[in-house]
Design a protein around this motif. Structure first.
Motif: not given
Length: 151
Positions: A122-151
């Motif tokens: 009963n205490d899940i902040p859906y609005k905040l989680l929705g905003e969290l989901a919206s804050r990173m584009t797919m291209d940004e995620w791929i760029g971060i992933y490639e720079s930090q995780f992929k060797k």
């Protein structure tokens, strides 16, 4: 807990009845706010949102036959979890979330590296989680992933 589900709808149907509305609402919130390009799949026994192979053919470095994971939601034994790889990889996003969380919940933030746990349905902040989901584009995620995780 892992379920032997073949689709998000199948996953939700297998959950205890009292958890189904929570996971449904969480799923709807994520889908309504997630930037374009991410694909909803079953991933690691959870509902997942991934960069599909059609966009990122290399897949996940640990298991290249799997698409690149970004966000998952799951009903675990004692809590509902949101796993957000972007928060694990981008400190600014994690800092933003930890500062915003108290504005949306009276409970203490229960979090691991990329896992946010909610023991009280009963205490899940859906609005905040929705905003969290919206804050990173797919291209940004791929760029971060490639720079930090992929060797």
């Amino acid at each position: 807990m892992q379920y032997k589900a073949y689709s998000p709808e199948d996953y939700i149907k297998q959950l205890p009845e009292e958890r189904q509305p929570t996971i449904r609402k969480l799923r709807e919130t994520i889908k309504a706010n997630l930037p374009k390009g991410f694909e909803e799949v079953m991933s690691y026994g959870m509902i997942g949102y991934v960069v599909p192979h059609s966009i990122y053919p290399a897949g996940y470095h640990c298991t290249p036959e799997l698409p690149l994971p970004f966000l998952n939601i799951a009903s675990q034994k004692n809590f509902v979890a949101v796993y957000h790889m972007g928060m694990y990889a981008k400190k600014e996003l994690l800092d933003w979330f930890t500062l915003e969380f108290p504005k949306h919940s009276n409970r203490k933030l229960d979090m691991g590296k990329s896992c946010i746990r909610f023991k009280n349905m009963n205490d899940i902040p859906y609005k905040l989680l929705g905003e969290l989901a919206s804050r990173m584009t797919m291209d940004e995620w791929i760029g971060i992933y490639e720079s930090q995780f992929k060797k």
